[in-house]
Design a protein around this motif. Structure first.
Motif, PDB file in Angstrom:
ATOM      1  N   SER A 363       0.799  -1.233   0.000  1.00  0.00           N
ATOM      2  CA  SER A 363       0.000   0.000   0.000  1.00  0.00           C
ATOM      3  C   SER A 363       0.834   1.287   0.000  1.00  0.00           C
ATOM      4  N   LEU A 364       2.014   1.255  -0.601  1.00  0.00           N
ATOM      5  CA  LEU A 364       2.822   2.475  -0.690  1.00  0.00           C
ATOM      6  C   LEU A 364       2.498   3.253  -1.959  1.00  0.00           C
ATOM      7  N   ARG A 365       2.662   4.574  -1.875  1.00  0.00           N
ATOM      8  CA  ARG A 365       2.432   5.462  -3.018  1.00  0.00           C
ATOM      9  C   ARG A 365       3.570   6.467  -3.093  1.00  0.00           C
ATOM     10  N   HIS A 366       4.162   6.590  -4.290  1.00  0.00           N
ATOM     11  CA  HIS A 366       5.210   7.584  -4.541  1.00  0.00           C
ATOM     12  C   HIS A 366       6.370   7.451  -3.538  1.00  0.00           C
ATOM     13  N   LYS A 367       6.812   6.225  -3.325  1.00  0.00           N
ATOM     14  CA  LYS A 367       7.911   5.991  -2.389  1.00  0.00           C
ATOM     15  C   LYS A 367       9.083   5.311  -3.101  1.00  0.00           C
ATOM     16  N   LYS A 368      10.286   5.423  -2.472  1.00  0.00           N
ATOM     17  CA  LYS A 368      11.494   4.775  -2.975  1.00  0.00           C
ATOM     18  C   LYS A 368      12.244   4.136  -1.820  1.00  0.00           C
ATOM     19  N   TYR A 369      12.979   3.096  -2.158  1.00  0.00           N
ATOM     20  CA  TYR A 369      13.954   2.496  -1.240  1.00  0.00           C
ATOM     21  C   TYR A 369      13.318   2.092   0.093  1.00  0.00           C
ATOM     22  N   CYS A 370      12.294   1.248   0.002  1.00  0.00           N
ATOM     23  CA  CYS A 370      11.613   0.783   1.212  1.00  0.00           C
ATOM     24  C   CYS A 370      11.662  -0.732   1.294  1.00  0.00           C
ATOM     25  N   VAL A 371      11.798  -1.249   2.515  1.00  0.00           N
ATOM     26  CA  VAL A 371      11.724  -2.679   2.796  1.00  0.00           C
ATOM     27  C   VAL A 371      10.723  -2.879   3.923  1.00  0.00           C
ATOM     28  N   LEU A 372       9.745  -3.733   3.705  1.00  0.00           N
ATOM     29  CA  LEU A 372       8.686  -3.976   4.687  1.00  0.00           C
ATOM     30  C   LEU A 372       8.109  -2.657   5.208  1.00  0.00           C
ATOM     31  N   ASN A 373       7.861  -1.736   4.279  1.00  0.00           N
ATOM     32  CA  ASN A 373       7.257  -0.423   4.560  1.00  0.00           C
ATOM     33  C   ASN A 373       8.126   0.477   5.425  1.00  0.00           C
ATOM     34  N   ARG A 374       9.428   0.199   5.492  1.00  0.00           N
ATOM     35  CA  ARG A 374      10.350   1.099   6.179  1.00  0.00           C
ATOM     36  C   ARG A 374      11.285   1.712   5.150  1.00  0.00           C
ATOM     37  N   GLU A 375      11.464   3.033   5.239  1.00  0.00           N
ATOM     38  CA  GLU A 375      12.232   3.769   4.244  1.00  0.00           C
ATOM     39  C   GLU A 375      13.709   3.814   4.616  1.00  0.00           C
ATOM     40  N   TYR A 376      14.575   3.723   3.588  1.00  0.00           N
ATOM     41  CA  TYR A 376      16.030   3.747   3.778  1.00  0.00           C
ATOM     42  C   TYR A 376      16.660   4.692   2.759  1.00  0.00           C
ATOM     43  N   SER A 377      17.925   4.990   2.971  1.00  0.00           N
ATOM     44  CA  SER A 377      18.675   5.685   1.930  1.00  0.00           C
ATOM     45  C   SER A 377      18.925   4.711   0.783  1.00  0.00           C
ATOM     46  N   LYS A 378      19.309   5.229  -0.368  1.00  0.00           N
ATOM     47  CA  LYS A 378      19.565   4.368  -1.514  1.00  0.00           C
ATOM     48  C   LYS A 378      20.641   3.343  -1.190  1.00  0.00           C
ATOM     49  N   GLU A 379      21.701   3.778  -0.533  1.00  0.00           N
ATOM     50  CA  GLU A 379      22.814   2.871  -0.210  1.00  0.00           C
ATOM     51  C   GLU A 379      22.368   1.801   0.781  1.00  0.00           C
ATOM     52  N   GLU A 380      21.604   2.198   1.793  1.00  0.00           N
ATOM     53  CA  GLU A 380      21.097   1.230   2.776  1.00  0.00           C
ATOM     54  C   GLU A 380      20.160   0.225   2.107  1.00  0.00           C
ATOM     55  N   TYR A 381      19.304   0.729   1.221  1.00  0.00           N
ATOM     56  CA  TYR A 381      18.357  -0.157   0.546  1.00  0.00           C
ATOM     57  C   TYR A 381      19.078  -1.185  -0.308  1.00  0.00           C
ATOM     58  N   GLU A 382      20.057  -0.752  -1.103  1.00  0.00           N
ATOM     59  CA  GLU A 382      20.774  -1.679  -1.982  1.00  0.00           C
ATOM     60  C   GLU A 382      21.470  -2.763  -1.166  1.00  0.00           C
ATOM     61  N   LYS A 383      22.053  -2.378  -0.060  1.00  0.00           N
ATOM     62  CA  LYS A 383      22.732  -3.355   0.815  1.00  0.00           C
ATOM     63  C   LYS A 383      21.732  -4.342   1.401  1.00  0.00           C
ATOM     64  N   LYS A 384      20.596  -3.825   1.894  1.00  0.00           N
ATOM     65  CA  LYS A 384      19.594  -4.688   2.525  1.00  0.00           C
ATOM     66  C   LYS A 384      18.932  -5.604   1.486  1.00  0.00           C
ATOM     67  N   ARG A 385      18.702  -5.075   0.281  1.00  0.00           N
ATOM     68  CA  ARG A 385      18.096  -5.883  -0.781  1.00  0.00           C
ATOM     69  C   ARG A 385      18.962  -7.110  -1.080  1.00  0.00           C
ATOM     70  N   LYS A 386      20.265  -6.921  -1.214  1.00  0.00           N
ATOM     71  CA  LYS A 386      21.170  -8.037  -1.497  1.00  0.00           C
ATOM     72  C   LYS A 386      21.178  -9.035  -0.340  1.00  0.00           C
ATOM     73  N   GLU A 387      21.169  -8.515   0.868  1.00  0.00           N
ATOM     74  CA  GLU A 387      21.206  -9.401   2.043  1.00  0.00           C
ATOM     75  C   GLU A 387      19.922 -10.232   2.147  1.00  0.00           C
ATOM     76  N   ILE A 388      18.775  -9.610   1.857  1.00  0.00           N
ATOM     77  CA  ILE A 388      17.502 -10.336   1.959  1.00  0.00           C
ATOM     78  C   ILE A 388      17.401 -11.386   0.850  1.00  0.00           C
ATOM     79  N   ILE A 389      17.836 -11.039  -0.358  1.00  0.00           N
ATOM     80  CA  ILE A 389      17.823 -12.021  -1.441  1.00  0.00           C
ATOM     81  C   ILE A 389      18.691 -13.218  -1.081  1.00  0.00           C
ATOM     82  N   SER A 390      19.884 -12.964  -0.543  1.00  0.00           N
ATOM     83  CA  SER A 390      20.768 -14.056  -0.119  1.00  0.00           C
ATOM     84  C   SER A 390      20.102 -14.904   0.962  1.00  0.00           C
TER      85      SER A 390
END
Length: 552
Positions: A363-390
């Motif tokens: 249910s997010l609108r006009h958002k970027k770089y979020c995981v489980l509805n929590r917002e991060y910086s671009k760098e934090e998001y990229e790091k967390k995305r790789k970790e969650i995929i692994s």
């Protein structure tokens, strides 16, 4: 050759599949294409509607979610308003637990859009709808007016009981057709007027029980008559009486189908593709009911979609590089998304709009770089995305769609029950959800009557029928005739149907070709050709070349 983890049937992952999966950085699927489709469809409720209160403003609203569903549901006005913030429900990812249970917990907390019905006027009981006016119980329909009981259609006016119908008017029980006027029970036809109970007509007028005709007029069983002869014979069938209409309908869906050859598959302006009901497509594999698509596979119902695989109900805006998605539009480079529009780089998200780079969001609108509805910086998001995929690769969750048991709907509320019907016991045995139907509320009913007792012709139906509860001949379920519906029958001089609208839709869906291909020998030239008709079916099937030679 791997075996499906759900049905145990062997299936092939082709070189083209592997090339695409590598591009999307996902592993080979553990389920066969049909079970993958069933899993996606268990997340789409199109037509099971309820009355419940909006959990923000409190007003009564029509919703996809029954009142006892535990998560908050917002009406359309509240969901799109600034009166709430979906980021307030955000949480940290817990690497000690699998992903899906965490997403399921978020699913129970974040408010959801009650129904997908935008810019519509007097069309509250419609879903997955846009810009409709005075419509009732239409689903997946857009830009329509005065229409009832339709699915997956657009730009129709005064039509009823239809499926995949386009730019038509005053037509009844028609499917996979376009540009019809005053037609009844037409299948795969175009540019026709006053035609009845026929298949694959193009540019025809006043035809009855005919098939595969082009630019003909006054034909019955593919035989030409004078205008007066045709009208006299048409009158003899008594299609304005219930008995005559039902006799014609029964004949059309049974014996009629053995009288004329059928195309093995329906494709128009389509190259190098397997599947049926395709238009303006190229390089498709096992795709059905789609248009303006290229390089896609294992898909049912897509428009303007490119270089993607395993999708259901995609359109109307261009999508590209999508895998395991349902109900999405304008989606790019995304995996396992449900009902997300105009987004890029989404992973495992639901009901997100105009966003970029989300993982496990709702249910997010006009958002970027979020995981489980929590917002991060671009760098934090990229790091967390790789970790969650692994992490998901280790738990075996990465690449597959959401498991059916976390769907917000009961299985029998979704289109999965239509395509892959199961009994209640089977559903519960799989640990999926089931919901018993509510008893209909017919307050204000002045009479309860068996459909068998209805008058034979519309001329003998009183206005008071709008206050009757009519018991369906097949299911026994009571239903009511709507005012616009009664007006339609009177305009078309048609008898009131004896079946509940849901039963009529089931009968219509049964007329569709299966979303599956078999090898059939062409009845004319003998060569093997992919067809949507299984070998044991009685229809005569022609390959495309023989079919075209017989028609033109």
């Amino acid at each position: 050759m791997p075996s499906c983890a759900q049905c145990s049937e062997s299936f092939i992952t082709t070189d083209e599949d592997l090339k695409f999966l590598t591009k999307m950085h996902v592993p080979s699927p553990s389920l066969c294409p049909e079970c993958r489709m069933q899993r996606r469809m268990a997340f789409r409720n199109e037509k099971t509607l309820y009355k419940r209160k909006c959990d923000l403003c409190g007003k009564s609203t029509v919703s996809l979610y029954s009142p006892e569903k535990p998560f908050p549901v917002y009406c359309t006005e509240c969901f799109w308003s600034d009166g709430w913030d979906p980021l307030e429900y955000g949480r940290e990812f817990d690497f000690s637990r699998p992903f899906f249970p965490q997403f399921s917990e978020l699913l129970q907390k974040v408010p959801r859009l009650g129904i997908v019905n935008k810019q519509c006027e007097n069309s509250d009981y419609c879903n997955y709808s846009f810009a409709n006016k005075n419509c009732y119980l239409t689903f997946g329909n857009h830009y329509e007016e005065e229409c009832l009981y339709g699915r997956y259609s657009t730009k129709n006016k005064n039509c009823m009981d239809y499926l995949y119908l386009y730019e038509s008017e005053l037509s009844y029980e028609c499917l996979f057709s376009k540009n019809l006027y005053e037609c009844v029970f037409l299948d795969h036809s175009e540019e026709c007027g006053n035609c009845h109970f026929s298949v694959d007509l193009k540019g025809c007028k006043h035809c009855l029980f005919s098939a595969n005709l082009r630019h003909k007029e006054y034909y019955i069983f593919n035989k030409e008559y004078s205008r007066d002869e045709y009208l006299e014979k048409l009158k003899e069938y008594g299609l304005n009486t219930h008995k005559g209409f039902e006799t014609a309908r029964s004949y059309f869906i049974h014996e009629f189908r053995t009288q004329f050859p059928f195309r093995a598959v329906y494709q128009t302006n389509t190259q190098n593709s397997t599947g049926s009901n395709l238009e303006n497509c190229k390089n498709l594999r096992s795709v059905f009911d789609s248009s303006k698509c290229e390089d896609i596979a294992y898909t049912v119902q897509a428009d303007e979609t490119y270089d993607s695989m395993d999708m259901t109900c995609m359109g109307y805006d261009r999508s590209e590089l999508c895998y395991e998605t349902i109900g999405c539009s304008g989606l790019f480079n995304s995996v396992s998304c449900d009902s997300c529009w105009h987004n890029s780089n989404l992973l495992y998200s639901n009901l997100c709009f105009t966003c970029d780079s989300l993982f496990g969001c709702i249910s997010l609108r006009h958002k970027k770089y979020c995981v489980l509805n929590r917002e991060y910086s671009k760098e934090e998001y990229e790091k967390k995305r790789k970790e969650i995929i692994s992490h998901m690769e280790k738990t075996g969750e990465w690449g597959g769609f959401f498991p059916s048991d976390i769907s917000p709907y009961a299985y029998n509320e979704t289109i999965a029950q239509e395509y892959f019907p199961l009994e209640k016991e089977e559903i519960l045995k799989k640990r999926w959800k089931w919901r018993d139907e509510d008893k209909p509320d017919f307050s204000g009913v002045t009479k309860r009557i068996s459909a068998k007792r209805l008058p034979e012709t519309i001329g003998k139906i009183p206005d008071d029928i709008l206050n009757w509860a009519i018991e369906c001949e097949k299911s026994g379920k009571p239903f009511k005739v709507q005012k616009k519906e009664l007006e339609f029958y009177r305009t078309m001089d048609l008898p009131v149907p004896h079946f509940h609208p849901d039963v009529r839709m089931e009968m219509r869906l049964a007329l569709r070709s299966p979303r599956k291909l078999w090898d059939r020998d062409c009845a004319k030239c003998g060569k093997s050709t992919p067809a949507t008709f299984s070998p044991e079916r009685p229809e005569t099937v022609y390959c495309e070349e023989c079919y075209l030679n017989s028609v033109y």
